[in-house]
Scaffold this active site. Structure first.
Site, PDB file in Angstrom:
ATOM      1  CB  THR A 278      -0.870   0.080   1.272  1.00  0.00           C
ATOM      2  OG1 THR A 278      -0.016   0.334   2.411  1.00  0.00           O
ATOM      3  CG2 THR A 278      -1.651  -1.193   1.500  1.00  0.00           C
ATOM      4  CG  ASP A 279       1.459   5.938  -1.016  1.00  0.00           C
ATOM      5  OD1 ASP A 279       2.419   5.965  -0.210  1.00  0.00           O
ATOM      6  OD2 ASP A 279       1.279   6.829  -1.870  1.00  0.00           O
ATOM      7  CD1 TRP A 280       5.149   5.408   4.833  1.00  0.00           C
ATOM      8  CD2 TRP A 280       4.870   4.220   2.966  1.00  0.00           C
ATOM      9  NE1 TRP A 280       6.272   4.610   4.661  1.00  0.00           N
ATOM     10  CE2 TRP A 280       6.125   3.878   3.525  1.00  0.00           C
ATOM     11  CE3 TRP A 280       4.488   3.567   1.789  1.00  0.00           C
ATOM     12  CZ2 TRP A 280       6.992   2.944   2.950  1.00  0.00           C
ATOM     13  CZ3 TRP A 280       5.342   2.629   1.212  1.00  0.00           C
ATOM     14  CH2 TRP A 280       6.565   2.336   1.791  1.00  0.00           C
TER      15      TRP A 280
END
Ligand code: BGC
Length: 715
Positions: A278-280
């Site tokens: 995932t992105d952060w």
């Protein structure tokens, strides 16, 4: 001597000779120093890695698996010492290694490099139209990762340039899916040839930074396949080992937990088999996440924080966690990530990296306009007035992509090296000073960043200054340092020359000074269209009604902001496809860029005039350097479908080649086309479709400057 040893020596010799020929350097030293030399790193195959992953998974406890599928200390893959699994450090970005000593109290110093090369931003790399350079650029970034013990590079970022205001355009590869794909595949090969994992990000349709976690991109299927996916597909086909999902929602679901985006598009349709992260801080729903095909929640478990409870309630299955953990392990083993630690031997390569950065800037800077051949500046030009925003500081993009660089060359110093004391730097020149100068070098620029979008218009002060310069001195050369298009409409006509210098990294200003002085002949070409007014853009209207752009990190407001829809009403008509379809004249078209020499085109020929679906046709033409200087031309091939059952762009880029020619020299350029170059995505059959009929092949120097045409027919 044993036969095997003899063969081994022979093989090493062949590798040695061919490598040293390519690189033109002595190899002996390198051979001793580096664990991985050019192209030498070979990942394990999927099957081999899968086997290893299976056997480790079999000895893991459920707690260990759950721990593994959430990131650790913000930038790590979690170590499991009992099983000999090491931590793996990951860092940004596409344009070089972003150095972090600390992040929210996490000590990252073990992986900290003393320095890392600031390369020209990726949109500048794309402006080179030189995929071979993308390989070398990325290889250099990969080697710097090895120097720092960094296993996973959080790049390349390759979202599409849909509108000029997007704060991250500088990190990406422009507006055209074909150009983007050709650059990305080489980028991926380059990084991974060093054993560093390339992460294709952000999947998918993350094309605005305005409250980016709350934007819901609504896009039709054709646009997804024809515009937004090809770059990812090319990266996947080139062997990329990781993909990062995006912050935004796509058609109503957050990409990081979307079954449609990950399982269906990425895994099933694009065949991606490796690590997805995932992105952060971008997902909330553990149940959806676990079922979506996602593997790794970064920077740590938030949606899966209560994985135990979710499993007890039957909402997350043990098999889901197994699948996630196994996918992480597979990539870990395939890329041998367990053995990463700092390798100072790679520091020896930094000088070479700086050269790659310089070459990228030389080839990426775009000369947009040059009235009366004001450039290159004559040796006898006397009083050169220099003014502008990024003269004493280095213009660069912000956010996780920031690379501070070292040996940073400032504009003022590099220009002084070329022109000595003829350069007069004045921060706020008077009208008289502008009038009396032989030439004015006026720099304008923007400070683009992740996290927010910036206006198409320059800040007021800068706009005022540049207008004043061009109005008072026709010999004004405007140097734009920006990561994306800006509004130039009110001063374009009067400017003597305009150079698009992007964020050039640590050596960019050297290349800029060389171009102004004429020791380098510019060869960059725009990888996007620059519109006259923002309202002309296909992306115009993306801001929710009544809302305004902001700047600076805005987390609290972003949390409170409702999800808002961005309707991609333009569909496949992005970039020049839009401007041509709507017959809107841009200020500078896609593919445009001038040289100090001129090129003639002649003799277009195709290997076949009529062809069938299984044919490959070769298109050739002759290009001649008709001027007096050595220079490079980028030959661009566009395909036009004469008649179609669905709306299609006026033309689409399907081939290009950059050639360097001496004065008077000519060469034959050959470009290959096959079925996919004539196809569109058919939502009914869910496949590419090449419709029979006539097509026109356009060859030219930009999307607008077409020099040759030929009709062919698909039977
Ligand atoms: C960015 C990513 C980046 C990540 C880790 C996020 O804010 O969107 O591109 O890789 O941070 O630094």
């Amino acid at each position: 001597m044993h036969k095997e040893s003899f063969l081994l020596i022979l093989l090493s010799l062949v590798v040695f000779i061919s490598w040293s020929q390519v690189n033109g350097q002595s190899l002996n030293k390198e051979k001793e120093l580096l664990t991985t030399r050019r192209g030498e790193f070979q990942p394990l195959s999927y099957e081999e890695a899968d086997q290893k992953a299976n056997s480790v998974l079999a000895s893991m406890t459920l707690d260990e698996k759950v721990a593994l599928v959430g990131g650790d200390r913000t930038f790590f893959l979690r170590p499991i010492p009992r099983l000999n699994l090491s931590e793996v450090y990951m860092t940004d970005a596409t344009q070089g290694v972003h150095i972090r000593e600390k992040f929210r109290d996490v000590d990252l110093s073990k992986y900290q490099l003393e320095k890392s090369t600031a390369f020209p931003c990726p949109i500048a790399l794309t402006s080179t139209w030189n995929p071979g350079l993308a390989y070398r650029y990325a290889e250099a970034v990969g080697e710097e990762c090895r120097a720092g013990g960094i296993g996973i590079l959080l790049g390349p970022g390759l979202n599409s340039y849909r509108h000029s205001q997007c704060g991250r355009n500088f990190e990406y590869f422009g507006e055209d899916p074909f150009l983007r794909a050709r650059m990305i595949e080489e980028y991926v090969r380059g990084v991974q040839s060093t054993g560093t994992v390339a992460t294709l990000k952000h999947f998918l349709a993350n094309n605005t930074e305005f409250f980016r976690r709350k934007s819901n991109s609504i896009i039709d299927e054709r646009a997804i396949h024809e515009i937004y996916i090809p770059g990812f597909k090319a990266g996947i086909d080139a062997g990329a080992k990781a993909v990062m999902t995006s912050y935004n929602l796509l058609n109503g679901e957050w990409c990081g937990q979307s079954d449609a985006v990950i399982n269906n598009l990425l895994r099933k349709q694009l065949g991606f088999k490796w690590l997805v992260m995932t992105d952060w801080w971008s997902v909330q729903d553990g149940e959806k996440l676990a079922r979506s095909g996602q593997d790794l929640e970064m920077p740590f478990a938030v949606a899966l924080k209560d994985a135990d409870k979710l499993m007890k309630g039957g909402r997350v299955k043990v098999q889901d966690i197994d699948r996630m953990a196994k996918s992480i392990l597979r990539t870990y083993f395939a890329m041998r990530l367990g053995d990463r630690k700092k390798e100072p031997a790679y520091n020896e390569r930094f000088a070479d990296h700086e050269q790659v950065a310089l070459q990228t800037a030389r080839e990426g800077i775009v000369l947009l306009k040059n009235s009366g051949d004001i450039l290159p500046l004559r040796k006898e030009t006397g009083n050169i007035l220099l003014t502008g925003e990024y003269v004493e500081t280095l213009a660069m993009g912000g956010g996780s992509a920031t690379v501070a660089g070292y040996n940073n060359r400032l504009m003022i110093d590099e220009l002084r090296k070329e022109f000595g004391d003829r350069i007069h730097y004045v921060k706020k020149p008077s009208r008289d000073q502008i009038r009396s100068a032989d030439v004015v070098l006026c720099n304008v620029g923007t400070s683009d960043s992740e996290g927010w979008d910036r206006p198409f218009e320059l800040p007021e002060e800068q706009e005022k200054k540049v207008v004043e310069c061009v109005q008072n001195n026709p010999n004004t050369v405007v140097v734009v340092t920006s990561g994306s298009g800006i509004r130039m409409t009110d001063w374009n006509d009067k400017a003597g020359a305009i150079i698009y210098a992007w964020y050039g990294g640590q050596t960019g200003n050297k290349a800029l000074a060389e171009i102004i002085a004429g020791t380098t002949n510019p060869s960059g070409r725009l990888p996007m269209t620059i519109e006259r007014e923002f309202k002309d853009s296909p992306g115009h209207g993306y801001l929710p009604e009544g809302e305004k752009l902001y700047s600076g990190w805005n987390d609290t407001e972003e949390k409170a902001h409702p999800v808002y829809d961005v309707h991609y009403n333009e569909g496949i008509f992005v970039g020049y496809r839009w401007y041509e379809h709507k017959d809107v004249q841009p200020l500078y078209p896609f593919g445009h860029g001038l040289s100090y020499t001129a090129f003639d085109y002649s003799g277009i020929a195709t290997s076949k005039g009529k062809f069938s679906e299984d044919d490959v046709i070769t298109v050739s033409c002759t290009v001649k350097n008709a001027g007096k200087r050595k220079g490079s031309e980028t030959v661009q091939l566009y395909v036009q479908d004469v008649e179609s059952s669905v709306p299609r762009p006026v033309k689409e880029l399907k081939g290009f080649q950059k050639v360097e020619l001496d004065p008077g020299q000519s060469t034959t350029v050959q470009l290959r086309l096959d079925k996919k170059d004539f196809s569109f995505w058919n939502p009914e059959t869910k496949d590419w479709y090449a419709e029979k009929g006539k097509f026109i092949i356009h060859i030219g120097s930009s999307s607008k400057d077409i020099r040759l045409k030929k009709e062919v027919e698909l039977l």
